[in-house]
Design a protein around this motif. Structure first.
Motif, mmCIF file in Angstrom:
data_model
loop_
_atom_site.group_PDB
_atom_site.id
_atom_site.type_symbol
_atom_site.label_atom_id
_atom_site.label_comp_id
_atom_site.label_asym_id
_atom_site.label_seq_id
_atom_site.Cartn_x
_atom_site.Cartn_y
_atom_site.Cartn_z
ATOM 1 N N THR A 42 0.932 -1.271 0.061
ATOM 2 C CA THR A 42 0.008 -0.041 0.079
ATOM 3 C C THR A 42 0.962 1.286 0.021
ATOM 4 O O THR A 42 0.830 2.188 -0.639
ATOM 5 C CB THR A 42 -1.071 0.243 1.110
ATOM 6 N N LYS A 43 2.000 1.182 0.923
ATOM 7 C CA LYS A 43 2.755 2.525 0.958
ATOM 8 C C LYS A 43 3.411 2.630 -0.476
ATOM 9 O O LYS A 43 3.394 3.983 -1.082
ATOM 10 C CB LYS A 43 3.813 2.204 2.084
ATOM 11 N N MET A 46 1.126 4.132 -3.079
ATOM 12 C CA MET A 46 0.224 5.599 -2.798
ATOM 13 C C MET A 46 1.188 6.594 -2.421
ATOM 14 O O MET A 46 0.928 7.932 -2.542
ATOM 15 C CB MET A 46 -0.516 5.139 -1.068
ATOM 16 N N ASN A 50 -1.834 11.762 -4.490
ATOM 17 C CA ASN A 50 -2.106 12.857 -3.646
ATOM 18 C C ASN A 50 -3.128 12.029 -2.879
ATOM 19 O O ASN A 50 -3.738 11.010 -3.008
ATOM 20 C CB ASN A 50 -2.311 13.976 -4.069
ATOM 21 N N LYS A 51 -3.646 13.076 -1.810
ATOM 22 C CA LYS A 51 -4.920 12.364 -1.006
ATOM 23 C C LYS A 51 -6.104 11.884 -1.709
ATOM 24 O O LYS A 51 -6.684 10.993 -1.303
ATOM 25 C CB LYS A 51 -5.418 13.433 -0.133
ATOM 26 N N HIS A 54 -5.856 8.414 -2.584
ATOM 27 C CA HIS A 54 -5.873 7.258 -1.521
ATOM 28 C C HIS A 54 -7.320 6.342 -1.277
ATOM 29 O O HIS A 54 -7.051 5.514 -0.595
ATOM 30 C CB HIS A 54 -5.127 7.988 -0.175
ATOM 31 N N LYS A 55 -8.029 7.103 -1.845
ATOM 32 C CA LYS A 55 -9.418 6.363 -1.884
ATOM 33 C C LYS A 55 -9.291 4.908 -2.543
ATOM 34 O O LYS A 55 -10.053 4.036 -2.502
ATOM 35 C CB LYS A 55 -10.259 7.068 -2.667
ATOM 36 N N TRP A 56 -8.488 4.720 -3.266
ATOM 37 C CA TRP A 56 -8.011 3.919 -4.475
ATOM 38 C C TRP A 56 -7.057 2.689 -3.673
ATOM 39 O O TRP A 56 -7.146 1.646 -4.412
ATOM 40 C CB TRP A 56 -7.420 4.130 -5.561
ATOM 41 N N ALA A 57 -6.718 3.105 -2.540
ATOM 42 C CA ALA A 57 -5.683 2.005 -1.956
ATOM 43 C C ALA A 57 -6.333 0.713 -1.716
ATOM 44 O O ALA A 57 -5.585 -0.456 -2.055
ATOM 45 C CB ALA A 57 -5.458 2.756 -0.476
ATOM 46 N N THR A 61 -4.491 -2.533 -3.767
ATOM 47 C CA THR A 61 -3.802 -3.492 -2.945
ATOM 48 C C THR A 61 -4.452 -4.822 -2.941
ATOM 49 O O THR A 61 -3.829 -6.102 -3.113
ATOM 50 C CB THR A 61 -3.717 -3.021 -1.528
ATOM 51 N N SER A 207 -1.781 2.817 -11.231
ATOM 52 C CA SER A 207 -1.653 3.881 -10.113
ATOM 53 C C SER A 207 -0.971 5.069 -10.820
ATOM 54 O O SER A 207 -1.403 6.158 -10.297
ATOM 55 C CB SER A 207 -0.897 3.363 -8.856
ATOM 56 N N GLN A 211 -2.633 8.638 -11.161
ATOM 57 C CA GLN A 211 -1.784 9.783 -10.742
ATOM 58 C C GLN A 211 -1.819 10.949 -12.006
ATOM 59 O O GLN A 211 -1.976 12.197 -11.524
ATOM 60 C CB GLN A 211 -0.189 9.476 -10.672
#
Length: 214
Positions: A42-43, A46, A50-51, A54-57, A61, A207, A211
């Protein structure tokens, strides 16, 4: 018997093997490794986002863990790897790519459309460049699906061919057969790495597309 495709069961079954983390202070070693791996994935995914991204994390994953599991389990004997089928890979790649594109068009339409024409383009080249950029944009999901399929299929075919050769050579030329088996072992190690890397590349590219659009 019930008309249920067995492939669905074979995809869902490995998920039962993952331990679910409890609310106790001390978890098992397996749970600890699993949590550490999920945090790491995840890190990594992500960091460039940007913030809003992060909803897609959770989805990214989960997708990576699923692809990783399928690719690695497909290397076991007498198994079938669903990710060697273009239909499955395209079914994963196309909707997710389309979701990133629509996210960009909804949140900042002008910036998304600006990607189709690089800044400072000479006027005569504008129509050609727009066509080229649009084509490259539309090819992305195809490239995602084909890359995963081609890499895994090529590896499995090589393993199949070399293992057949080593068995066929065993009674005739035992020394050559042993050498072929050594090559097969090295190739199998390479395929394990490829199975992991291809799952990572698939999700990483998604991802990066996200972005661009947020």
């Amino acid at each position: 018997l019930l008309g249920i495709p067995l492939i669905l069961l074979s995809l869902l079954f490995p998920a039962l093997l993952f331990p679910s983390p409890g609310n106790r202070w001390v978890n098992s070693r397996l749970s600890t490794i699993q949590l550490w791996l999920l945090h790491l994935i995840t890190k990594q995914l992500m960091i460039p986002l940007n913030k809003n991204g992060h909803k897609w994390a959770l989805m990214l994953t989960s997708l990576m863990v699923m692809l990783l599991t399928i690719n690695l389990l497909g290397l076991l004997p007498y198994t079938f790897t669903p990710t060697t089928q273009l239909s499955m890979n395209m079914a994963l790649a196309f909707p997710l790519w389309l979701a990133t594109l629509l996210t960009g068009l909804r949140n900042k339409p002008s910036a998304s459309l600006a990607h189709l024409l690089p800044e400072g383009t000479p006027t005569p080249l504008i129509p050609a460049l727009i066509l080229i950029e649009t084509t490259s944009l539309l090819i992305r999901p195809l490239a995602l699906g084909v890359r995963l399929t081609a890499n895994l299929t090529a590896g499995h075919l090589l393993i199949q061919l070399i293992s057949t050769a080593s068995v066929a050579l065993a009674p005739i030329l035992p020394a050559v057969s042993i050498l072929t088996m050594a090559i097969l072992l090295l190739l199998t190690i390479l395929e394990v790495a490829v199975a992991m890397i291809q799952a990572y590349v698939f999700v990483l590219l998604l991802s990066l597309y996200l972005q661009e659009n947020i």
